[in-house]
Scaffold this active site. Structure first.
Site, mmCIF file in Angstrom:
data_model
loop_
_atom_site.group_PDB
_atom_site.id
_atom_site.type_symbol
_atom_site.label_atom_id
_atom_site.label_comp_id
_atom_site.label_asym_id
_atom_site.label_seq_id
_atom_site.Cartn_x
_atom_site.Cartn_y
_atom_site.Cartn_z
ATOM 1 N N GLU A 96 0.863 -1.177 0.000
ATOM 2 C CA GLU A 96 0.000 0.000 0.000
ATOM 3 C C GLU A 96 0.899 1.226 0.000
ATOM 4 O OE1 GLU A 96 -3.441 2.540 2.328
ATOM 5 O OE2 GLU A 96 -2.404 0.953 3.422
ATOM 6 N N ASP A 98 5.234 4.622 3.614
ATOM 7 C CA ASP A 98 5.000 6.053 3.797
ATOM 8 C C ASP A 98 6.271 6.669 4.352
ATOM 9 O OD1 ASP A 98 3.784 8.669 4.571
ATOM 10 O OD2 ASP A 98 1.913 7.608 4.185
ATOM 11 N N ASP A 152 -2.600 12.143 -2.682
ATOM 12 C CA ASP A 152 -2.726 13.548 -3.066
ATOM 13 C C ASP A 152 -2.781 13.593 -4.592
ATOM 14 O OD1 ASP A 152 -2.310 16.242 -3.739
ATOM 15 O OD2 ASP A 152 -1.027 16.585 -2.003
ATOM 16 N N LYS A 189 -2.153 20.563 -9.770
ATOM 17 C CA LYS A 189 -1.422 21.545 -10.569
ATOM 18 C C LYS A 189 -0.462 20.858 -11.532
ATOM 19 C CE LYS A 189 -1.661 25.315 -7.214
ATOM 20 N NZ LYS A 189 -0.885 26.274 -6.378
ATOM 21 N N ASP A 241 -10.980 9.771 -3.832
ATOM 22 C CA ASP A 241 -12.151 10.647 -3.841
ATOM 23 C C ASP A 241 -11.989 11.731 -4.900
ATOM 24 O OD1 ASP A 241 -10.014 11.758 -2.164
ATOM 25 O OD2 ASP A 241 -11.389 13.439 -1.932
#
Length: 223
Positions: free
Chosen positions: A51, A76, A125, A129, A161
Site C-alpha cells: 500500500e 510512507d 494527493d 497543478k 475521492d
C-alpha cells in the site's frame, strides 16, 4: 501533533519488528539487504501486497486481517503516521503486516523484479497543478517503476475521492494500452466493486462519504 509526540513515536517505531526504516543511501547504493528477500522477513512465500502512501495504516491492517494468506507492507515517509498501524498490528498479533518508511520514488530499490503481486494506492494527493504532475503516483514514471517490481500478472488498485485523479489515470492507462480490469466512478452507488474496496474504509474516507463525495476505483495491469 506535537513534536514531543512525534519523537516518542519515532523512538517506538525503532523498537517494532514490523517497521523497516532504511536510509536513502542504502537504497540508492544497492545495499538494502531486504530487497528480493521479503519472503524471509515474513517467513513464508505468500504473495506480497504493497500500500503506497499508507498514512495511519488502516487499509494495510484491514487487508492483512482479511487475507491471512498474503503479506502486506504499508509504505510512507511519515513514520509518526504509520506508527498507529504498526502498533495495532503488534497489539492484535497481525503478523502478515509490516511498514516501510521511505519515499515511494525509491520503490524499485526496495523490491526485486517480480517480487510484488499487487499494489494499492489509497486516497493519494492528486497533485492537481500541472507543475506537480511528477508527484502523481500514477504518472508515467511511477507506472514504469511499478512494472519493474510487479509479477507479470500483478495488479494495481487506485481508490480515490478525486475525480481528477480517476480521470487522469484512466486516460493515461488507455493511452498506453494498459489493461483496465475494472473502473467505477462511484463504488457505493454502482454494483460490482470488490469487497475489499467497500468493506475497508479509512478515517478520511468516512469523512468524504459524510460530505457526499463519490469514491472512485480502478484496477489495472501494467503490461
Amino acid at each position: 501533533m506535537g513534536s514531543k509526540n512525534k519523537l516518542k513515536r519515532f523512538k517506538e517505531n525503532e523498537t517494532f519488528r514490523n517497521v523497516i526504516q532504511p536510509t536513502r543511501e542504502e537504497i540508492t547504493k544497492g545495499s538494502f539487504l531486504q530487497k528480493g528477500k521479503w519472503n524471509e522477513f515474513f517467513g513464508n512465500d505468500n504473495p506480497l501486497v504493497l500500500e503506497l502512501g499508507c498514512g495511519k495504516g488502516e487499509y494495510t491492517i484491514g487487508m492483512a486481517k482479511q487475507n491471512k494468506n498474503k503479506n502486506f507492507i504499508g509504505i510512507d515517509i511519515k513514520g509518526a503516521r504509520f506508527w498507529r498501524g504498526a502498533k495495532t498490528a503488534i497489539e492484535e498479533n497481525v503478523t502478515n503486516a509490516a511498514f516501510l518508511r521511505t519515499q515511494i520514488e525509491l520503490i524499485d530499490g526496495l523490491f526485486a523484479p517480480d517480487e510484488v503481486s499487487e499494489i494499492w494506492i489509497t486516497f493519494p494527493d492528486p497533485q492537481i497543478k500541472y507543475k506537480r504532475t511528477k508527484h502523481r503516483l500514477t504518472n508515467d514514471v511511477f507506472l514504469e517503476k511499478y512494472k519493474l517490481i510487479l509479477k507479470e500478472d500483478g495488479t494495481v488498485n487506485l481508490k480515490t475521492d478525486s475525480e481528477f485523479m480517476h480521470g487522469y489515470t484512466l486516460g493515461l492507462l488507455h493511452g498506453k494500452g494498459y489493461e483496465v480490469l475494472y473502473a467505477n466512478h462511484d463504488i457505493y452507488k454502482n454494483e460490482g466493486s470488490p469487497k475489499e474496496v467497500l468493506e475497508i474504509q479509512t478515517f478520511y474516507e468516512k469523512q468524504y462519504l459524510e460530505k457526499g463525495k463519490p469514491i472512485t476505483y480502478i484496477k489495472f495491469r501494467i503490461r
